[in-house]
Design a protein around this motif. Structure first.
Motif, short mmCIF file in Angstrom:
data_model
loop_
_atom_site.label_atom_id
_atom_site.label_comp_id
_atom_site.label_asym_id
_atom_site.label_seq_id
_atom_site.Cartn_x
_atom_site.Cartn_y
_atom_site.Cartn_z
N GLY A 1 0.73 -1.38 -0.08
CA GLY A 1 0.04 0.24 -0.17
C GLY A 1 0.74 1.29 0.03
O GLY A 1 1.84 1.23 -0.14
N ALA A 2 0.48 2.58 0.76
CA ALA A 2 0.62 4.18 -0.16
C ALA A 2 1.70 4.40 0.56
O ALA A 2 2.51 4.98 0.43
N THR A 3 1.98 3.43 2.17
CA THR A 3 2.81 4.21 3.22
C THR A 3 3.96 2.38 3.40
O THR A 3 4.39 2.93 4.63
N GLY A 4 3.51 1.09 2.95
CA GLY A 4 3.34 -0.20 3.63
C GLY A 4 3.26 -0.52 4.96
O GLY A 4 3.63 -0.92 5.71
N THR A 5 1.52 0.49 4.87
CA THR A 5 1.01 -0.01 6.18
C THR A 5 0.01 -1.00 5.90
O THR A 5 -0.91 -1.26 7.39
N TYR A 6 -0.68 -1.18 4.92
CA TYR A 6 -2.32 -2.11 4.55
C TYR A 6 -3.08 -1.81 5.07
O TYR A 6 -3.98 -2.11 5.49
N GLY A 7 -2.87 -0.18 5.14
CA GLY A 7 -3.87 0.34 5.55
C GLY A 7 -4.82 0.76 5.07
O GLY A 7 -6.58 0.12 5.13
N THR B 1 6.06 -14.04 -3.35
CA THR B 1 7.60 -14.85 -3.52
C THR B 1 7.32 -16.04 -4.46
O THR B 1 7.49 -16.59 -5.35
N GLY B 2 5.82 -15.87 -4.95
CA GLY B 2 5.22 -16.20 -6.06
C GLY B 2 5.38 -16.04 -7.42
O GLY B 2 6.29 -16.35 -8.64
N LEU B 3 6.23 -14.80 -7.83
CA LEU B 3 6.51 -13.44 -8.70
C LEU B 3 8.22 -14.79 -8.74
O LEU B 3 8.69 -14.09 -10.03
N GLY B 4 8.40 -15.10 -7.90
CA GLY B 4 9.58 -15.70 -8.02
C GLY B 4 10.72 -14.38 -7.37
O GLY B 4 12.23 -14.13 -7.33
N LEU B 5 10.35 -14.12 -6.45
CA LEU B 5 11.13 -12.58 -5.72
C LEU B 5 10.89 -12.74 -4.38
O LEU B 5 10.32 -13.61 -4.04
N THR B 6 11.99 -12.37 -3.67
CA THR B 6 11.84 -12.22 -2.35
C THR B 6 11.35 -10.96 -1.74
O THR B 6 11.26 -9.84 -1.70
N TRP B 7 10.15 -11.47 -0.26
CA TRP B 7 9.09 -10.35 0.33
C TRP B 7 10.15 -9.81 1.03
O TRP B 7 11.15 -10.21 2.10
N ASN B 8 9.81 -8.16 0.40
CA ASN B 8 10.52 -7.36 1.83
C ASN B 8 9.35 -6.98 2.57
O ASN B 8 8.25 -6.11 2.11
N PRO B 9 8.79 -7.17 4.46
CA PRO B 9 7.86 -7.20 4.79
C PRO B 9 8.02 -5.38 5.81
O PRO B 9 6.73 -5.68 6.22
N LEU B 10 9.35 -4.74 5.31
CA LEU B 10 9.23 -3.38 5.94
C LEU B 10 9.65 -2.49 5.00
O LEU B 10 10.23 -2.10 5.07
N THR B 11 8.29 -1.53 4.30
CA THR B 11 9.27 -0.41 3.64
C THR B 11 8.65 0.65 4.31
O THR B 11 7.28 0.67 4.48
N THR B 12 8.66 1.67 2.83
CA THR B 12 7.06 2.87 3.01
C THR B 12 6.77 2.74 2.06
O THR B 12 6.60 1.62 1.56
N GLN B 13 6.18 3.60 1.04
CA GLN B 13 5.26 3.68 -0.13
C GLN B 13 6.52 3.11 -1.05
O GLN B 13 6.23 2.02 -1.97
N ILE B 14 7.48 3.22 -1.31
CA ILE B 14 8.15 2.16 -1.78
C ILE B 14 9.16 1.35 -1.54
O ILE B 14 9.34 1.11 -0.34
N GLU B 15 9.44 -0.01 -2.00
CA GLU B 15 10.64 -0.91 -2.19
C GLU B 15 12.16 -0.41 -2.08
O GLU B 15 12.34 0.83 -2.82
N SER B 16 12.45 -0.48 -0.64
CA SER B 16 13.78 0.26 -0.27
C SER B 16 14.81 0.58 -1.50
O SER B 16 15.75 1.09 -1.73
N HIS B 17 14.87 -0.34 -2.86
CA HIS B 17 15.65 -0.36 -3.53
C HIS B 17 16.97 -0.47 -3.03
O HIS B 17 17.99 -0.42 -3.85
N ASP B 18 17.31 -0.96 -1.86
CA ASP B 18 18.65 -1.58 -0.81
C ASP B 18 19.36 -2.42 -2.74
O ASP B 18 20.27 -3.00 -2.74
N TRP B 19 18.97 -3.49 -3.02
CA TRP B 19 19.06 -4.75 -3.47
C TRP B 19 19.44 -4.59 -4.55
O TRP B 19 20.59 -5.22 -5.23
N GLN B 20 19.03 -3.05 -5.63
CA GLN B 20 19.40 -2.97 -6.60
C GLN B 20 20.55 -2.17 -6.13
O GLN B 20 21.98 -2.43 -7.24
N ALA B 21 20.86 -1.39 -4.95
CA ALA B 21 22.24 -0.27 -5.23
C ALA B 21 23.58 -1.62 -5.54
O ALA B 21 24.06 -1.89 -5.37
#
Length: 469
Positions: free
Chosen positions: A214-220, A240-260
Motif C-alpha cells: 500500500g501507499a505507505t507500507g501499512t496495509y491501511g 514470492t510467487g513471482l519469484g522474488l524475495t518479500w520485503n516486509p518493511l517499507t515506506t511507499q517504495i521498496e527501498s531499492h537497497d537490493w538494486q544498489a
C-alpha cells in the motif's frame, strides 16, 4: 535542410539504440519502456488472479482457469497495438500505471465475455509503487540472469581458456613499469579471470526484493476494505510467487537497497574488466600479442601498417559510461525523502542504458580477445634482454645460506644492487658473478643455469586454480 528529428523512421539519439543496437538488443526485451509496461501488465494480471483464486475479497467473483489463461495471454501477445493503445490511454491519464489499469479493465469486457464485475479488483488496494517495484525487480532479474550474466560468464570462460593455453609461456613482468620477476602470460590472465569470477558469483547470488503493502507500507487500505484477511501472508505469497524475495518493511517504495547491491557488484566486475582491457592493450603495445585474426578492417586512415586495439579501447569507454550510471543508480536509489519522492522513477529508466554499455563492452572485449595471437618469441626476447631480474633469486639464495651460517654471504642485497642497478647485464656477467661467490656447488650450478625464461616459479601450476566449468 530538413531536421533530422523529423525523419521517419525516427533516428536514435543514443548510441545504444543506433550504432550499437545489435550488441544490446537482447536487453530491450527486459529494460525498455514497452518492457516495463508489459511487466506491469503481468503484475496487475497476477494480482487479479491471486485475489480471485484465493477468494480474498468476500463475495467477489472468481476467474476460471480458462479466463486466467486468457488474461495471461495478454502478456504473451503484447505487441505494437498494445503499446500504441497504452500510449493513447496515458495521454489522457498522464499516469503510466493508471493507463495499465484501464487497459486491463477494458480486456475484462472484450476478452473475457464481459467480466466487468471484476473491474474494481484490478489494482485493488495498490499504490503505483506496488506495481512498479515488482515490475522493476522482475525486469532487472531477467536482464541480469538471462542476458548480462550469461554473456559475462562466457567472456570469463574465454579469458580462462586463454590462461590455460598460455600457462607455460614465460613473460617479463612489470611492476611500477619496470622489469620485474618473470611470470607467465597464462598466470597473469588467470589472475584477471579469477577476479572476474568472484564478482560473477556475487551477481549470481543477488536477491531481488519486492513488496505489496500500500501507499505507505501499512496495509491501511487493505485492512479498511477487508479487515479479516491476513494481508501480510497474502502479500508474502504473491511476491514470492513471482519469484522474488518479500520485503516486509517499507515506506511507499521498496527501498531499492537490493538494486544498489546488484549495481555495485556489476560495477566492480566492470572495473576489473577495465583492468583487463588496459593490461591487454599494454601487452599489445609491447608486441606480446599480435592482432592478426579477423583483421580485414582498416587500422588507421593514414598509416597502413597499424592495427589499432580498438576493441579494448571501445570497451574501456563503455565500461566507464556504464559505471558512471551504475554508481549514480546505486547512490541515488537508496534514498527517498520521507515516505516517498519520485527521484527513483526517472532514475530507474536508466538501468537499461547502464547495463547496455556494460554488455557492449563485453562484446568488444570478447571480439578483441578472439583476434589475438600470442607472440612467445617477442616475450622471450624481452626476457633475454633483462638478465638483471635474476638478481632477486641470487640474493635470496645468499640470504638463506647466510641464515644457515655459510661464510661469505654477507650483504647479498647490496652486492646484487651494485651489480645490476642502473645498467644492463648479460648471461656471461651474471654467471661470472655467481661463480665468484663461493656458493655450495649444488647452489652455484642451480643459479648459474637459471635464465629469465626459467625463472617463473610455479606460475604455470597456479593456472589450475581456474576450475573448468
Amino acid at each position: 535542410m530538413p531536421s533530422l528529428a523529423d525523419l521517419t523512421p525516427p533516428i536514435a539519439l543514443g548510441s545504444l539504440d543506433g550504432r550499437y543496437r545489435r550488441a544490446v538488443a537482447p536487453l530491450v526485451d527486459h529494460l525498455s519502456e514497452p518492457a516495463l509496461n508489459r511487466t506491469r501488465l503481468h503484475v496487475e494480471i497476477e494480482w487479479l488472479i491471486h485475489l480471485t483464486t484465493g477468494e480474498v475479497v468476500p463475495g467477489a467473483g472468481t476467474l476460471s482457469q480458462d479466463e486466467a489463461r486468457s488474461l495471461r495471454g495478454l502478456v504473451e501477445e503484447f505487441d505494437t497495438a498494445a503499446i500504441d493503445e497504452l500510449a493513447a490511454i496515458e495521454a489522457e491519464t498522464v499516469h503510466d500505471v493508471k493507463a495499465i489499469e484501464y487497459f486491463l479493465k477494458r480486456r475484462l469486457t472484450d476478452r473475457l465475455d464481459n467480466r466487468g464485475d471484476l473491474a474494481e479488483l484490478v489494482h485493488f488496494a495498490c499504490t503505483s509503487e506496488d506495481i512498479n517495484n515488482l515490475s522493476y525487480a522482475l525486469m532487472v532479474q531477467g536482464a541480469v540472469q538471462r542476458v548480462w550474466l550469461p554473456r559475462a560468464t562466457q567472456l570469463v570462460e574465454q579469458v580462462s581458456g586463454m590462461a590455460r593455453e598460455l600457462a607455460d609461456i614465460p613473460l617479463l613482468a612489470h611492476t611500477h613499469g619496470q622489469p620485474a620477476t618473470p611470470t607467465t602470460m597464462g598466470k597473469e590472465l588467470a589472475v584477471l579471470a579469477w577476479r572476474l569470477s568472484r564478482q560473477l558469483a556475487r551477481v549470481a547470488g543477488a536477491e531481488y526484493l519486492g513488496k505489496l503493502n500500500g501507499a505507505t507500507g501499512t496495509y491501511g487500505a487493505h485492512l479498511a476494505a477487508v479487515p479479516d484477511a491476513d494481508w501480510q501472508q497474502i502479500s508474502h505469497d504473491f511476491v514470492t510467487g513471482l519469484g522474488l524475495t518479500w520485503n516486509p518493511l517499507t515506506t511507499q517504495i521498496e527501498s531499492h537497497d537490493w538494486q544498489a547491491e546488484v549495481y555495485a557488484d556489476i560495477a566492480r566486475f566492470n572495473r576489473v574488466l577495465h583492468n583487463l582491457c588496459t593490461d591487454v592493450w599494454s601487452y599489445i603495445s609491447m608486441g606480446y600479442f599480435a592482432q592478426v585474426r579477423g583483421q580485414g578492417t582498416v587500422g588507421s586512415s593514414t598509416m597502413p601498417h597499424k592495427v589499432n586495439p580498438i576493441r579494448f579501447e571501445n570497451a574501456e569507454a563503455n565500461l566507464e559510461v556504464s559505471n558512471a550510471l551504475l554508481d549514480v543508480l546505486a547512490s541515488t536509489l537508496v534514498t527517498s525523502r520521507l515516505q516517498r519522492d519520485l527521484t527513483d522513477s526517472s532514475m530507474q529508466r536508466n538501468i537499461g542504458t547502464a547495463l547496455g554499455h556494460s554488455l557492449l563492452a563485453l562484446d568488444n572485449v570478447s571480439r578483441g580477445l578472439a583476434g589475438l595471437d600470442a607472440a612467445p618469441e617477442r616475450m622471450a626476447a624481452d626476457l633475454d634482454a633483462n638478465w638483471e631480474v635474476l638478481a632477486e633469486p641470487i640474493q635470496s639464495a645468499m640470504r638463506a645460506l647466510a641464515a644457515a651460517g655459510h661464510p661469505g654471504m654477507d650483504n647479498p642485497y647490496e652486492r646484487l644492487k651494485e651489480l645490476t642497478r642502473g645498467r644492463r647485464i648479460g648471461q656471461a656477467e651474471l654467471v661470472e658473478f655467481v661463480r665468484g661467490l663461493g656458493l655450495p656447488s649444488e647452489v652455484e650450478e642451480r643459479l648459474a643455469a637459471m635464465t629469465p625464461v626459467s625463472y617463473v616459479g610455479i606460475a604455470p601450476d597456479l593456472v589450475a586454480h581456474l576450475r573448468a566449468e
